[in-house]
Design a protein around this motif. Structure first.
Motif, PDB file in Angstrom:
ATOM      1  N   ILE A 234       0.819  -1.217   0.000  1.00 40.86           N
ATOM      2  CA  ILE A 234       0.000   0.000   0.000  1.00 40.86           C
ATOM      3  C   ILE A 234       0.854   1.269   0.000  1.00 40.86           C
ATOM      4  CG2 ILE A 234      -1.867   1.287   1.129  1.00 40.86           C
ATOM      5  CD1 ILE A 234      -2.884  -1.385   2.252  1.00 40.86           C
ATOM      6  N   ASP A 235       1.660   1.494   1.052  1.00 37.94           N
ATOM      7  CA  ASP A 235       2.556   2.651   1.114  1.00 37.94           C
ATOM      8  C   ASP A 235       3.704   2.320   2.065  1.00 37.94           C
ATOM      9  OD1 ASP A 235       1.660   3.161   3.787  1.00 37.94           O
ATOM     10  OD2 ASP A 235      -0.034   4.306   3.003  1.00 37.94           O
ATOM     11  N   LYS A 238       3.180   0.497   5.735  1.00 38.49           N
ATOM     12  CA  LYS A 238       2.467  -0.773   5.930  1.00 38.49           C
ATOM     13  C   LYS A 238       3.291  -1.963   5.447  1.00 38.49           C
ATOM     14  CE  LYS A 238      -1.936   1.643   5.475  1.00 38.49           C
ATOM     15  NZ  LYS A 238      -1.275   2.986   5.434  1.00 38.49           N
ATOM     16  N   ASP A 260       0.538  -1.619  10.373  1.00 38.25           N
ATOM     17  CA  ASP A 260       0.395  -0.260   9.850  1.00 38.25           C
ATOM     18  C   ASP A 260       0.858   0.714  10.934  1.00 38.25           C
ATOM     19  OD1 ASP A 260      -0.305   2.155   8.794  1.00 38.25           O
ATOM     20  OD2 ASP A 260      -2.445   1.726   8.581  1.00 38.25           O
ATOM     21  N   ASP A 296      -1.375  -1.687  -8.014  1.00 38.60           N
ATOM     22  CA  ASP A 296      -1.830  -0.582  -7.171  1.00 38.60           C
ATOM     23  C   ASP A 296      -1.317  -0.698  -5.741  1.00 38.60           C
ATOM     24  OD1 ASP A 296      -3.341  -2.668  -6.191  1.00 38.60           O
ATOM     25  OD2 ASP A 296      -5.287  -1.794  -6.687  1.00 38.60           O
ATOM     26  N   ASN A 298      -2.157  -2.523  -3.410  1.00 43.66           N
ATOM     27  CA  ASN A 298      -3.187  -2.804  -2.410  1.00 43.66           C
ATOM     28  C   ASN A 298      -3.443  -4.291  -2.187  1.00 43.66           C
ATOM     29  OD1 ASN A 298      -3.699  -0.106  -1.861  1.00 43.66           O
ATOM     30  ND2 ASN A 298      -5.281   0.070  -3.420  1.00 43.66           N
ATOM     31  N   SER A 299      -2.848  -5.154  -3.004  1.00 41.85           N
ATOM     32  CA  SER A 299      -3.077  -6.594  -2.871  1.00 41.85           C
ATOM     33  C   SER A 299      -1.746  -7.329  -2.822  1.00 41.85           C
ATOM     34  CB  SER A 299      -3.913  -7.127  -4.039  1.00 41.85           C
ATOM     35  OG  SER A 299      -5.197  -6.545  -4.056  1.00 41.85           O
ATOM     36  N   ASP A 325      -6.899  -8.776  -1.130  1.00 39.96           N
ATOM     37  CA  ASP A 325      -7.100  -7.335  -1.134  1.00 39.96           C
ATOM     38  C   ASP A 325      -6.893  -6.791   0.281  1.00 39.96           C
ATOM     39  OD1 ASP A 325      -7.905  -4.732  -1.462  1.00 39.96           O
ATOM     40  OD2 ASP A 325     -10.020  -5.190  -1.793  1.00 39.96           O
ATOM     41  N   SER A 327      -6.880  -3.347   0.978  1.00 36.66           N
ATOM     42  CA  SER A 327      -7.381  -1.980   1.114  1.00 36.66           C
ATOM     43  C   SER A 327      -8.271  -1.861   2.343  1.00 36.66           C
ATOM     44  CB  SER A 327      -8.146  -1.571  -0.142  1.00 36.66           C
ATOM     45  OG  SER A 327      -9.198  -2.471  -0.414  1.00 36.66           O
ATOM     46  N   SER A 328      -8.334  -0.655   2.913  1.00 36.88           N
ATOM     47  CA  SER A 328      -9.060  -0.409   4.168  1.00 36.88           C
ATOM     48  C   SER A 328      -8.607  -1.402   5.243  1.00 36.88           C
ATOM     49  CB  SER A 328     -10.572  -0.512   3.958  1.00 36.88           C
ATOM     50  OG  SER A 328     -11.018   0.395   2.974  1.00 36.88           O
ATOM     51  N   ARG A 339     -12.090 -11.301   0.358  1.00 38.48           N
ATOM     52  CA  ARG A 339     -10.954 -10.478  -0.058  1.00 38.48           C
ATOM     53  C   ARG A 339     -10.012 -11.237  -0.991  1.00 38.48           C
ATOM     54  NH1 ARG A 339      -9.254  -5.753   2.704  1.00 38.48           N
ATOM     55  NH2 ARG A 339     -10.748  -5.010   4.278  1.00 38.48           N
TER      56      ARG A 339
END
Length: 408
Positions: A234-235, A238, A260, A296, A298-299, A325, A327-328, A339
């Motif tokens: 993600i970034d 994390k 995170d 992306d 995110n996964s 996945d 995300s969130s 997911r």
């Protein structure tokens, strides 16, 4: 497992590595980094370490350089804000007595690379912060900070103080076992794996002082044993950790966690979410492998394996592979199949090329026995690998193919 290989070496190999670790004696090729390529490494322990490129335009591999008698290598692929490749860092890790050697190839022009021979011993991870590079070493908890080009060392390789299981008087006895760097709101964080020999030593999360030289413990993952594999997602704040990847007599549970550290600003502690939890041999599963991230970020790609008659993991049966996945992260619940996105024809490791808009998978499955076809992989424009193209890496006699670690 890399830790064992880096500790158990012959006197001859140590002598050879000492020579290789000294002043620059290597002749590097002139190399122009291309956005249509991804870069990966292979090695045969004690014999060679090789750096390759994979060209998505031709689906061909090309040997860039080979280091004789080198240690265990890894390559970091640095991206800019537009997902263009800025350059690559080819890192050679030798033994528990030698510093790592890193060679940087910039994408600015054709060049023969810049070598830095004083990176932390057993370099495990680097991150990019404010146009600088920060690197961390596994065994002794050493940290370094340089500019992106490696030409200006801002903080030389230094042991971080206040890490658990650290022996500053005899660094060879240290088992700080730090493997990952995270960054959020101006602060740098470390994550350790715990310990592969002692189930009571758990993965730990540290916050570093502004000068990067002192650690403060801020959390840990209590239900995790030997988080040997860790992947940033993600970034920069994390991380996914894979716990208990190899059979042992201490712990049966295998699990994945997301960490995170960006939540520390508001809640005072890192967010820790268990993603998957299963006992070894449950439904035949003996190992989880986390193989890389999606375009992306995110996964994460996961492969479930079991051994064939106690053979090496490279000869294992693939039970399943799928994307999860992430995300969130705050809404993640354990073993949430909603997911997961199943993938049927590929497994193992994966890397994404933004210019070609394609994934490269390390393992193409043999449908007759659910094992990886030797030296074969696949390229696909979709993450589920439908309509993928079979490729031949053309590489034999190596311990494994290791795709690049992305640095954003």
């Amino acid at each position: 497992m890399i830790i064992n290989k880096l500790i158990i070496v012959s006197p001859f190999l140590l002598t050879t590595l000492f020579i290789a670790c000294g002043k620059k004696n290597n002749i590097n090729p002139e190399l122009k980094i291309s956005d249509t390529n991804s870069y990966f490494v292979t090695n045969k322990w004690g014999e060679f370490s090789n750096l390759y490129s994979f060209d998505f335009a031709t689906n061909k591999t090309n040997l860039i350089l080979s280091r004789p008698a080198s240690g265990d290598p890894v390559v970091f692929q640095k991206y800019d804000s537009l997902n263009k490749i800025q350059g690559i860092y080819f890192a050679e890790r030798f033994s528990t007595t030698k510093l790592s050697r890193v060679t940087y190839f910039s994408s600015m022009s054709k060049n023969s690379g810049i070598e830095h021979t004083q990176f932390p011993m057993n370099l495990y991870n680097i991150i990019s912060v404010d146009d600088n590079i920060i690197g961390i070493g596994y065994d002794r908890g050493e940290i370094i900070k340089t500019d992106l080009s490696l030409q200006n060392t801002i903080l030389k390789s230094t042991q971080i103080s206040n890490l658990e299981y650290q022996d500053l008087e005899n660094p060879l006895k240290s088992e700080t076992n730090v493997t990952s760097l995270l960054y959020a709101y101006g602060k740098v964080y470390l994550v350790s794996i715990g310990n592969y020999k002692d189930k009571n030593i758990k993965p730990t999360i540290y916050q570093l002082s502004d000068d990067l030289q002192t650690a403060e413990k801020i959390g840990g993952v209590s239900d995790c044993f030997n988080a040997l594999k860790q992947v940033n997602v993600i970034d920069k704040s994390k991380l996914v950790i894979s716990c208990n990847p190899y059979p042992n007599t201490q712990v049966a549970k295998m699990n994945l966690f997301l960490i995170d550290v960006s939540t520390i600003k508001d809640r005072g502690s890192p967010l820790i979410k268990e993603i998957i939890s299963k006992d070894r041999d449950e439904n035949g599963i003996q190992q989880f492998e986390i193989g890389g991230i999606s375009e992306d970020k995110n996964s994460i790609f996961v492969t479930e394996r079991k051994k064939i008659d106690n053979q090496d993991w490279k000869n294992s049966v693939i039970i399943s592979s799928y994307w999860i996945d992430l995300s969130s992260p705050e809404s993640i619940t354990i073993n949430d199949i909603t997911r997961q996105t199943p993938v049927n024809s590929v497994a193992g490791s994966v890397t994404y090329n933004y210019e070609a808009k394609s994934y490269l998978f390390s393992c193409l499955l043999d449908a007759s026995n659910s094992t990886c076809i030797k030296s074969k992989g696949a390229v696909s424009q979709s993450r589920n690998a439908k309509n993928s193209v079979q490729i031949d890496f053309g590489i034999k006699g190596v311990d494994e193919i290791k795709f690049p670690t992305p640095v954003f």
